[in-house]
Design an enzyme around this catalytic site. Sequence first.
Site, PDB file in Angstrom:
ATOM      1  N   TYR A 157      -3.114  -4.677 -16.698  1.00  0.00           N
ATOM      2  CA  TYR A 157      -2.212  -3.607 -17.122  1.00  0.00           C
ATOM      3  C   TYR A 157      -1.198  -3.252 -16.054  1.00  0.00           C
ATOM      4  O   TYR A 157      -1.282  -3.744 -14.922  1.00  0.00           O
ATOM      5  CB  TYR A 157      -3.028  -2.360 -17.496  1.00  0.00           C
ATOM      6  CG  TYR A 157      -3.522  -1.549 -16.311  1.00  0.00           C
ATOM      7  CD1 TYR A 157      -4.552  -1.995 -15.498  1.00  0.00           C
ATOM      8  CD2 TYR A 157      -2.937  -0.325 -15.995  1.00  0.00           C
ATOM      9  CE1 TYR A 157      -5.003  -1.253 -14.427  1.00  0.00           C
ATOM     10  CE2 TYR A 157      -3.383   0.442 -14.910  1.00  0.00           C
ATOM     11  CZ  TYR A 157      -4.415  -0.036 -14.137  1.00  0.00           C
ATOM     12  OH  TYR A 157      -4.844   0.700 -13.061  1.00  0.00           O
TER      13      TYR A 157
ATOM     14  N   GLU B 197      -8.085   1.122   0.340  1.00  0.00           N
ATOM     15  CA  GLU B 197      -7.078   1.926  -0.374  1.00  0.00           C
ATOM     16  C   GLU B 197      -7.799   3.152  -0.913  1.00  0.00           C
ATOM     17  O   GLU B 197      -8.821   3.557  -0.356  1.00  0.00           O
ATOM     18  CB  GLU B 197      -6.407   1.083  -1.468  1.00  0.00           C
ATOM     19  CG  GLU B 197      -7.379   0.480  -2.454  1.00  0.00           C
ATOM     20  CD  GLU B 197      -6.716  -0.371  -3.540  1.00  0.00           C
ATOM     21  OE1 GLU B 197      -5.492  -0.301  -3.727  1.00  0.00           O
ATOM     22  OE2 GLU B 197      -7.456  -1.086  -4.238  1.00  0.00           O
TER      23      GLU B 197
HETATM   24  C1  PLP Z   1      -6.450   0.949  -7.016  1.00  0.00           C
HETATM   25  C2  PLP Z   1      -4.994   1.253  -6.931  1.00  0.00           C
HETATM   26  N1  PLP Z   1      -4.343   1.056  -5.769  1.00  0.00           N
HETATM   27  C3  PLP Z   1      -3.032   1.327  -5.630  1.00  0.00           C
HETATM   28  C4  PLP Z   1      -2.291   1.844  -6.686  1.00  0.00           C
HETATM   29  C5  PLP Z   1      -0.817   2.154  -6.509  1.00  0.00           C
HETATM   30  O1  PLP Z   1      -0.024   1.215  -7.162  1.00  0.00           O
HETATM   31  P1  PLP Z   1       1.461   1.565  -7.653  1.00  0.00           P
HETATM   32  O2  PLP Z   1       2.180   2.108  -6.448  1.00  0.00           O
HETATM   33  O3  PLP Z   1       2.002   0.263  -8.088  1.00  0.00           O
HETATM   34  O4  PLP Z   1       1.350   2.576  -8.733  1.00  0.00           O
HETATM   35  C6  PLP Z   1      -2.908   2.046  -7.922  1.00  0.00           C
HETATM   36  C7  PLP Z   1      -2.131   2.561  -9.068  1.00  0.00           C
HETATM   37  O5  PLP Z   1      -2.600   2.755 -10.136  1.00  0.00           O
HETATM   38  C8  PLP Z   1      -4.291   1.744  -8.052  1.00  0.00           C
HETATM   39  O6  PLP Z   1      -4.931   1.937  -9.217  1.00  0.00           O
END
Ligand code: PLP
Length: 294
Positions: A31, A177
Site C-alpha cells: 500500500y 524507526e
Molecule cells: C513503519 C513506517 N515507517 C516510516 C513511515 C513514513 O513513511 P512516509 O514518510 O513515506 O509516510 C511510515 C508511514 O506510514 C511507516 O508506516
Amino acid sequence: MTVFLNGKLLPAEQATVSVLDRGFIFGDGVYELVPVYSRVPFRLDEHLARLERSLAETKIRNPYSRAQWRDHIYRLIDAQPHEDQGVYFQVTRGVAKRDHAFPKAIAPTVFMMSNPLTNPPQAQVEKGAPAVSAADNRWLRCDIKSISLIGNCLLRQLSAEANAAETILFRDGKLTEASASNVFIVKRGVIQSPAKSNLILPGITYDVVVELARAGGMALEFRDVTEAEVRGADEVWVTSSSKEVLAIVELDGKRIGDGRPGPAFRRMYQLYQEFKQKVMRAGKREATTEAMRA
Ligand SMILES: Cc1ncc(COP(=O)(O)O)c(C=O)c1O
C-alpha cells in the site's frame, strides 16, 4: 464517501471484495498513503516509485502504468469534498482458493480511498509529543510497504495505551524507526538517522527532510544510532506523510533535551511548511524539491 475499486469510482457501501481475497486471508498486498494539500498530491511520483518497488519485491503484478495510476488518483481526489486529503491505495495479489503458494493466473485487487488529512494539531507541533520505546520485533523486510501490519499495530498500541504519539523501535540496541514513522535525532547540531536498509521503510518524508536539510546547509549524517544516543539526544523527531515532522520531547517518561522542541526542529518545521506552500502555490500536480527551487 466515493472510493475506487478495480478501475471504478463508487460509493464505499457498494465497494465489496471477495472473502477469498489474499489481502483478507494472508495480508498479501502492499500500500501507499499520499498527502494531498489543496488538491495537489505531495511527492506522488516518489510514492508511485515506492509502490512499484513494493510490488516488484512481493512479485505482485502491477496492473497500471505510472500515467494510469496518476489518472486514477486525480479522479479520486476530485471526487472528494475536502481540499486536504490522505489518499490511501493498496494492491493485493487477488482472489484465489486459499493456498500459500501464488496462484498462476490471478488479477490483483486495487482499492483506493481518500480521507480528510489529519496533521498534528498546532499545539502538539509547538509543545512536542511523548513517545515510548519497544524492541523492534517485526520481520526483516520492513523496506516493503506491506499491508501485513500486525507487528506495527501491536507496537503502536503500546504508545496509544500510554497516551503517547509513537513507539520508537530498537533492534539489537540500535534505532530502526517508529511504528508508523521514521526517526531522526539531533546532537550538537548534527541531524542523524539510520541509513536506509531492509530494517526501515524508506520514508518519502525522510527524503524530503534530508533534501531540505542539505539545501538549508544543516549538518546531516546517516549512521547507526544507538539506544543510548537516542535517549541522550538534544532533539528527537518523527517523520511521516501524515505527521510531517514532529518533535518527540519525552521518551518512556524521561525528557529529551530540555523537554521542548529544539532549534533544529523549529528550522526544519519551517522549511517543510515553506516547501509545502510552494508546492501548493505552484498548483501543479507534480512536485520535486528540484522543480520547486527552479
Ligand atoms: C513503519 C513506517 N515507517 C516510516 C513511515 C513514513 O513513511 P512516509 O514518510 O513515506 O509516510 C511510515 C508511514 O506510514 C511507516 O508506516
